[in-house]
Design an enzyme around this catalytic site. Structure first.
Site, PDB file in Angstrom:
ATOM      1  N   ASN A 111      50.285 -29.265 -26.748  1.00  0.00           N
ATOM      2  CA  ASN A 111      48.591 -29.239 -27.009  1.00  0.00           C
ATOM      3  C   ASN A 111      47.823 -29.624 -25.722  1.00  0.00           C
ATOM      4  O   ASN A 111      46.631 -28.841 -25.542  1.00  0.00           O
ATOM      5  CB  ASN A 111      48.258 -30.411 -27.789  1.00  0.00           C
ATOM      6  CG  ASN A 111      46.775 -30.628 -28.159  1.00  0.00           C
ATOM      7  OD1 ASN A 111      46.220 -29.654 -28.674  1.00  0.00           O
ATOM      8  ND2 ASN A 111      46.476 -31.666 -27.735  1.00  0.00           N
ATOM      9  N   TRP A 148      39.555 -23.494 -30.564  1.00  0.00           N
ATOM     10  CA  TRP A 148      39.088 -22.652 -29.570  1.00  0.00           C
ATOM     11  C   TRP A 148      37.656 -23.103 -29.489  1.00  0.00           C
ATOM     12  O   TRP A 148      37.127 -23.208 -28.246  1.00  0.00           O
ATOM     13  CB  TRP A 148      39.107 -21.146 -29.769  1.00  0.00           C
ATOM     14  CG  TRP A 148      40.603 -20.983 -29.457  1.00  0.00           C
ATOM     15  CD1 TRP A 148      41.801 -20.690 -30.097  1.00  0.00           C
ATOM     16  CD2 TRP A 148      40.828 -20.179 -28.154  1.00  0.00           C
ATOM     17  NE1 TRP A 148      42.847 -20.284 -29.319  1.00  0.00           N
ATOM     18  CE2 TRP A 148      42.282 -19.983 -27.921  1.00  0.00           C
ATOM     19  CE3 TRP A 148      40.029 -20.136 -26.892  1.00  0.00           C
ATOM     20  CZ2 TRP A 148      43.117 -19.644 -26.859  1.00  0.00           C
ATOM     21  CZ3 TRP A 148      40.925 -19.753 -25.739  1.00  0.00           C
ATOM     22  CH2 TRP A 148      42.312 -19.625 -25.675  1.00  0.00           C
ATOM     23  N   TRP A 175      29.145 -13.663 -21.660  1.00  0.00           N
ATOM     24  CA  TRP A 175      30.321 -13.799 -21.536  1.00  0.00           C
ATOM     25  C   TRP A 175      30.572 -12.478 -20.426  1.00  0.00           C
ATOM     26  O   TRP A 175      29.844 -11.444 -20.634  1.00  0.00           O
ATOM     27  CB  TRP A 175      31.179 -13.152 -22.833  1.00  0.00           C
ATOM     28  CG  TRP A 175      30.894 -14.372 -24.023  1.00  0.00           C
ATOM     29  CD1 TRP A 175      30.217 -14.659 -24.919  1.00  0.00           C
ATOM     30  CD2 TRP A 175      31.670 -15.930 -23.648  1.00  0.00           C
ATOM     31  NE1 TRP A 175      30.393 -15.629 -25.602  1.00  0.00           N
ATOM     32  CE2 TRP A 175      31.044 -16.330 -24.770  1.00  0.00           C
ATOM     33  CE3 TRP A 175      32.430 -16.322 -22.712  1.00  0.00           C
ATOM     34  CZ2 TRP A 175      31.485 -18.003 -25.204  1.00  0.00           C
ATOM     35  CZ3 TRP A 175      33.014 -17.785 -23.230  1.00  0.00           C
ATOM     36  CH2 TRP A 175      32.295 -18.425 -24.374  1.00  0.00           C
ATOM     37  N   TRP A 203      35.705 -16.877 -26.428  1.00  0.00           N
ATOM     38  CA  TRP A 203      36.891 -17.496 -26.903  1.00  0.00           C
ATOM     39  C   TRP A 203      37.613 -16.904 -28.048  1.00  0.00           C
ATOM     40  O   TRP A 203      38.706 -16.962 -28.461  1.00  0.00           O
ATOM     41  CB  TRP A 203      36.301 -18.887 -27.495  1.00  0.00           C
ATOM     42  CG  TRP A 203      35.456 -18.888 -28.518  1.00  0.00           C
ATOM     43  CD1 TRP A 203      33.818 -18.881 -28.255  1.00  0.00           C
ATOM     44  CD2 TRP A 203      35.301 -18.797 -29.779  1.00  0.00           C
ATOM     45  NE1 TRP A 203      33.175 -18.942 -29.461  1.00  0.00           N
ATOM     46  CE2 TRP A 203      33.944 -18.792 -30.296  1.00  0.00           C
ATOM     47  CE3 TRP A 203      36.458 -18.381 -30.842  1.00  0.00           C
ATOM     48  CZ2 TRP A 203      33.550 -18.536 -31.678  1.00  0.00           C
ATOM     49  CZ3 TRP A 203      36.114 -18.247 -31.937  1.00  0.00           C
ATOM     50  CH2 TRP A 203      34.807 -18.326 -32.675  1.00  0.00           C
ATOM     51  N   GLU A 207      46.183 -37.539 -35.591  1.00  0.00           N
ATOM     52  CA  GLU A 207      46.433 -35.989 -35.239  1.00  0.00           C
ATOM     53  C   GLU A 207      46.484 -35.133 -36.559  1.00  0.00           C
ATOM     54  O   GLU A 207      46.177 -34.374 -36.623  1.00  0.00           O
ATOM     55  CB  GLU A 207      47.716 -35.809 -34.091  1.00  0.00           C
ATOM     56  CG  GLU A 207      47.601 -36.477 -32.898  1.00  0.00           C
ATOM     57  CD  GLU A 207      45.946 -36.058 -32.169  1.00  0.00           C
ATOM     58  OE1 GLU A 207      45.682 -34.856 -32.055  1.00  0.00           O
ATOM     59  OE2 GLU A 207      45.318 -36.770 -31.635  1.00  0.00           O
ATOM     60  N   TRP A 266      43.225 -34.629 -37.611  1.00  0.00           N
ATOM     61  CA  TRP A 266      42.527 -33.556 -37.085  1.00  0.00           C
ATOM     62  C   TRP A 266      42.633 -32.268 -37.793  1.00  0.00           C
ATOM     63  O   TRP A 266      41.771 -31.461 -37.983  1.00  0.00           O
ATOM     64  CB  TRP A 266      42.959 -33.372 -35.522  1.00  0.00           C
ATOM     65  CG  TRP A 266      42.096 -34.138 -34.689  1.00  0.00           C
ATOM     66  CD1 TRP A 266      42.229 -35.178 -33.981  1.00  0.00           C
ATOM     67  CD2 TRP A 266      40.840 -33.781 -34.218  1.00  0.00           C
ATOM     68  NE1 TRP A 266      41.294 -35.604 -33.195  1.00  0.00           N
ATOM     69  CE2 TRP A 266      40.422 -34.772 -33.287  1.00  0.00           C
ATOM     70  CE3 TRP A 266      39.933 -32.689 -34.320  1.00  0.00           C
ATOM     71  CZ2 TRP A 266      39.075 -34.573 -32.695  1.00  0.00           C
ATOM     72  CZ3 TRP A 266      38.805 -32.560 -33.566  1.00  0.00           C
ATOM     73  CH2 TRP A 266      38.267 -33.696 -32.769  1.00  0.00           C
TER      74      TRP A 266
HETATM   75  C1  FAD Z   1      42.871 -23.782 -28.050  1.00  0.00           C
HETATM   76  C2  FAD Z   1      43.777 -24.454 -29.483  1.00  0.00           C
HETATM   77  C3  FAD Z   1      44.351 -23.794 -30.512  1.00  0.00           C
HETATM   78  C4  FAD Z   1      45.015 -24.310 -31.354  1.00  0.00           C
HETATM   79  N1  FAD Z   1      45.785 -23.687 -32.302  1.00  0.00           N
HETATM   80  C5  FAD Z   1      46.429 -24.198 -33.225  1.00  0.00           C
HETATM   81  C6  FAD Z   1      47.025 -23.605 -34.352  1.00  0.00           C
HETATM   82  O1  FAD Z   1      46.756 -22.335 -34.659  1.00  0.00           O
HETATM   83  N2  FAD Z   1      47.716 -24.258 -35.474  1.00  0.00           N
HETATM   84  C7  FAD Z   1      48.045 -25.546 -35.173  1.00  0.00           C
HETATM   85  O2  FAD Z   1      48.627 -26.028 -36.160  1.00  0.00           O
HETATM   86  N3  FAD Z   1      47.529 -26.260 -34.060  1.00  0.00           N
HETATM   87  C8  FAD Z   1      46.740 -25.549 -33.049  1.00  0.00           C
HETATM   88  N4  FAD Z   1      46.215 -26.332 -32.043  1.00  0.00           N
HETATM   89  C9  FAD Z   1      46.227 -27.940 -32.183  1.00  0.00           C
HETATM   90  C10 FAD Z   1      47.281 -28.419 -31.462  1.00  0.00           C
HETATM   91  O3  FAD Z   1      47.613 -27.906 -30.227  1.00  0.00           O
HETATM   92  C11 FAD Z   1      48.617 -28.214 -32.466  1.00  0.00           C
HETATM   93  O4  FAD Z   1      48.631 -28.551 -33.662  1.00  0.00           O
HETATM   94  C12 FAD Z   1      50.000 -29.064 -31.464  1.00  0.00           C
HETATM   95  O5  FAD Z   1      49.986 -28.830 -30.386  1.00  0.00           O
HETATM   96  C13 FAD Z   1      51.136 -29.037 -32.585  1.00  0.00           C
HETATM   97  O6  FAD Z   1      52.166 -29.499 -31.870  1.00  0.00           O
HETATM   98  P1  FAD Z   1      52.739 -30.693 -32.839  1.00  0.00           P
HETATM   99  O7  FAD Z   1      53.207 -30.493 -33.940  1.00  0.00           O
HETATM  100  O8  FAD Z   1      54.029 -31.312 -31.790  1.00  0.00           O
HETATM  101  O9  FAD Z   1      51.873 -31.860 -32.754  1.00  0.00           O
HETATM  102  P2  FAD Z   1      51.689 -33.561 -32.985  1.00  0.00           P
HETATM  103  O10 FAD Z   1      51.147 -33.993 -31.863  1.00  0.00           O
HETATM  104  O11 FAD Z   1      53.033 -33.835 -33.287  1.00  0.00           O
HETATM  105  O12 FAD Z   1      50.779 -33.563 -34.058  1.00  0.00           O
HETATM  106  C14 FAD Z   1      51.080 -33.584 -35.427  1.00  0.00           C
HETATM  107  C15 FAD Z   1      50.436 -32.661 -36.414  1.00  0.00           C
HETATM  108  O13 FAD Z   1      49.010 -32.696 -36.380  1.00  0.00           O
HETATM  109  C16 FAD Z   1      48.164 -31.598 -36.326  1.00  0.00           C
HETATM  110  N5  FAD Z   1      47.422 -31.555 -35.264  1.00  0.00           N
HETATM  111  C17 FAD Z   1      47.835 -32.270 -33.753  1.00  0.00           C
HETATM  112  N6  FAD Z   1      46.780 -31.911 -32.940  1.00  0.00           N
HETATM  113  C18 FAD Z   1      45.978 -31.313 -33.728  1.00  0.00           C
HETATM  114  C19 FAD Z   1      44.639 -30.602 -33.353  1.00  0.00           C
HETATM  115  N7  FAD Z   1      44.005 -30.872 -31.971  1.00  0.00           N
HETATM  116  N8  FAD Z   1      44.014 -29.874 -34.299  1.00  0.00           N
HETATM  117  C20 FAD Z   1      44.297 -29.776 -35.473  1.00  0.00           C
HETATM  118  N9  FAD Z   1      45.652 -30.131 -35.798  1.00  0.00           N
HETATM  119  C21 FAD Z   1      46.346 -30.876 -34.920  1.00  0.00           C
HETATM  120  C22 FAD Z   1      49.285 -30.385 -36.223  1.00  0.00           C
HETATM  121  O14 FAD Z   1      49.361 -30.108 -37.561  1.00  0.00           O
HETATM  122  C23 FAD Z   1      50.491 -31.263 -35.932  1.00  0.00           C
HETATM  123  O15 FAD Z   1      51.574 -30.613 -36.235  1.00  0.00           O
HETATM  124  C24 FAD Z   1      45.318 -25.737 -31.288  1.00  0.00           C
HETATM  125  C25 FAD Z   1      44.741 -26.414 -30.139  1.00  0.00           C
HETATM  126  C26 FAD Z   1      43.944 -25.854 -29.154  1.00  0.00           C
HETATM  127  C27 FAD Z   1      43.373 -26.543 -28.127  1.00  0.00           C
END
Ligand code: FAD
Length: 476
Positions: free
Chosen positions: A338, A379, A303, A356, A272, A275
């Site tokens: 997420n 997005w 849209w 979006w 993650e 990602w």
């Molecule tokens: C529509 C949409 C918009 C989003 N906008 C953002 C945003 O503005 N900023 C943001 O940091 N994340 C964003 N995310 C990704 C993700 O939802 C969050 O990073 C995550 O929910 C953060 O929670 P956590 O730190 O507990 O994640 P954990 O599950 O603990 O993951 C650890 C770290 O991995 C990274 N990560 C995890 N999932 C993703 C992912 N899908 N994409 C990129 N990095 C990821 C983050 O830095 C996160 O802190 C978005 C996802 C979606 C679907």
């Protein structure tokens, strides 16, 4: 020798290569610029401002002083370098297009003034230009990207300790943080957030340790369940650079090496974080990602522009409880799980056929972790228009997603108290509940909770019809 260290989203002492470099040279002049000029279309959102205020407050204390200035960094940095007699300026790299352009200009300008400039890798594990396909291209799909990264894992190196920072006894004049007005007042919609979050380097380390001890075990399965405490909540800390991905990487590897049973969960968690790397890789190679469809065929999508529907979505009043719970979690806490981000984004894009970019803008303003790369990629992933996106025709069903990922309704009831007494059987589709069940639960549809603003089956059919146009449109 005096070095000006320009902090941006790297508000930490430990594992901060620019700071370590400057400390090795001698005296350090730390500074932060609230730059609302070199930000492209993306000035800091409201929630981000709240975080920045507290993060800077803590960071200034840890450093025993930092110069704060508001304005155009291209003017402020050279002027301050001159004023302090700095012979070098350094920073950690950023990857957003406006930031890159500003840093390029500054490098040229400062070198023209005979000032040394040094930029460092600090906020990613791998530079976007260092990870390439066999043919020398950038990656467009996550799995091979992350495999290529893992082949280079040895290059990650070990985190740097916090250096001893020697700040001059007298620093040039600084703005006062409180004068920047970063905190909301009328109204203070962030009231109570200080009990939920601890911005700053110390808070980031506490979060990481708590996650490794309590959340990592079971992360692979638990990370999809919004009622559980299985994700790290590190994203705002990572965004503001209060913790480095390298520190997260090492601490996780360390936990895995002490407990072999953590291997699956640990690797999933690091993927993650991968990602995050991938999103920055994509943004670096496609700088228009926050504003334009990565797949050009999506320019043809028909849209809708229904402002009332957009407002209902923003306020958590769509009549679909799982969607509304997510939108209210976002408003009340500055974050959203997420899984629910994916569901609410799909609902806006596919059920409401709203562009979006509207969702991206709303998240930008309301998320504490609002991040240009992750938000735009997130997005576009949901829209299907992005790199390695979900297929457009896979439309999340907001009712079954609720049953699947919040089976006992704990998360949904937490954010929708007006539905708290509704049996789980009807919680995600209250309009299907018999009148006596609604009455017993104190729910009056259209009064205490809205009726659905669109029908699922019709909305799905309309979204798919729009997709037919995309399919036949010319691509890249
Ligand atoms: C529509 C949409 C918009 C989003 N906008 C953002 C945003 O503005 N900023 C943001 O940091 N994340 C964003 N995310 C990704 C993700 O939802 C969050 O990073 C995550 O929910 C953060 O929670 P956590 O730190 O507990 O994640 P954990 O599950 O603990 O993951 C650890 C770290 O991995 C990274 N990560 C995890 N999932 C993703 C992912 N899908 N994409 C990129 N990095 C990821 C983050 O830095 C996160 O802190 C978005 C996802 C979606 C679907």
């Amino acid at each position: 020798m005096t070095t000006l260290v320009w902090f941006r989203n790297d508000l930490r002492l430990a594992d901060n290569p620019a700071l370590a470099w400057a400390c090795a040279r001698g005296e350090v002049v730390p500074m932060y610029v609230l730059d609302e000029v070199n930000v492209g279309h993306w000035p800091l959102g409201g929630a981000g401002k709240w975080w920045l205020h507290y993060s800077l407050k803590e960071f200034a204390q840890n450093l025993a002083g930092i110069i704060l200035k508001r304005g155009d960094a291209r003017e402020i940095i050279p002027a301050l370098a001159q004023e302090t007699g700095a012979t070098a300026v350094c920073w950690n790299r950023r990857y957003d297009p406006a930031g890159i352009a500003c840093d390029r200009d500054l490098k040229e300008l400062l070198r023209g003034m005979d000032i040394e400039v040094a930029s460092h890798k600090a906020n990613l594990l791998f530079e976007p230009w260092d990870v390439q396909t066999g043919a020398g291209d950038d990656y467009k799909v996550f799995t091979p990207f992350w495999k290529a990264c893992m082949d280079k894992a040895a290059s990650i190196g070990t985190p740097l300790p916090a250096p001893k920072v020697q700040v001059p006894a007298k620093l040039p004049a600084s703005d006062k943080l409180d004068d920047w007005g970063l905190l909301p007042t009328k109204p203070n919609w962030a009231a109570g957030w200080e009990n939920l979050w601890q911005p700053g380097e110390q808070g980031a380390q506490i979060r990481l340790q708590a996650f490794l001890q309590e959340g990592l075990h079971g992360y692979a399965a638990g990370r999809d369940m919004p009622a559980h405490n299985h994700t790290s909540r590190l994203s705002p800390h990572l965004h503001f650079g209060e913790i480095s991905p390298r520190q997260v990487w090492h601490a996780t590897q360390n936990a895995m090496s002490h407990d072999k049973a953590l291997a699956k969960d640990g690797n999933k968690f690091l993927a993650e974080v991968g990602w995050r790397e991938f999103c920055h890789h994509v943004l670096y190679h496609a700088p228009a990602l926050p504003e334009e469809n990565w797949r050009k065929q999506f320019d043809a999508y028909p849209w809708e522009d229904d402002r009332a529907a957009l407002k209902a979505w923003q306020r958590g009043q769509t009549g679909y409880p799982f969607v509304d719970a997510g939108m209210r979690e976002l408003w009340h806490t500055g974050t959203m799980h997420n899984r629910v981000r994916m569901v609410v984004a799909s609902f806006l894009i596919k059920h409401l056929r709203t562009h979006w970019r509207e969702g991206e803008n709303w998240f930008w303003d309301t998320l504490l972790d609002a991040d240009l790369a992750n938000n735009a990629a997130g997005w576009q992933w949901v829209a299907g228009s992005g790199a390695d996106g979900a297929p457009y025709f896979r439309i999340f069903n907001p009712i079954t997603q609720g049953y699947k990922f919040d089976p006992d309704g704990v998360y949904t009831r937490r954010w929708l108290p007006e539905l708290a007494k509704l049996p789980t059987q009807y919680l995600f589709s209250p309009w299907e509940a018999p009148a006596e069940v609604l009455a017993k639960a104190g729910v009056k549809l259209g009064e205490t909770y809205p009726r659905p603003i669109v029908g699922h089956a019709q909305a799905r059919a309309a979204a798919l019809a729009g997709y037919e146009i995309v399919k036949t449109a010319k691509g890249d």
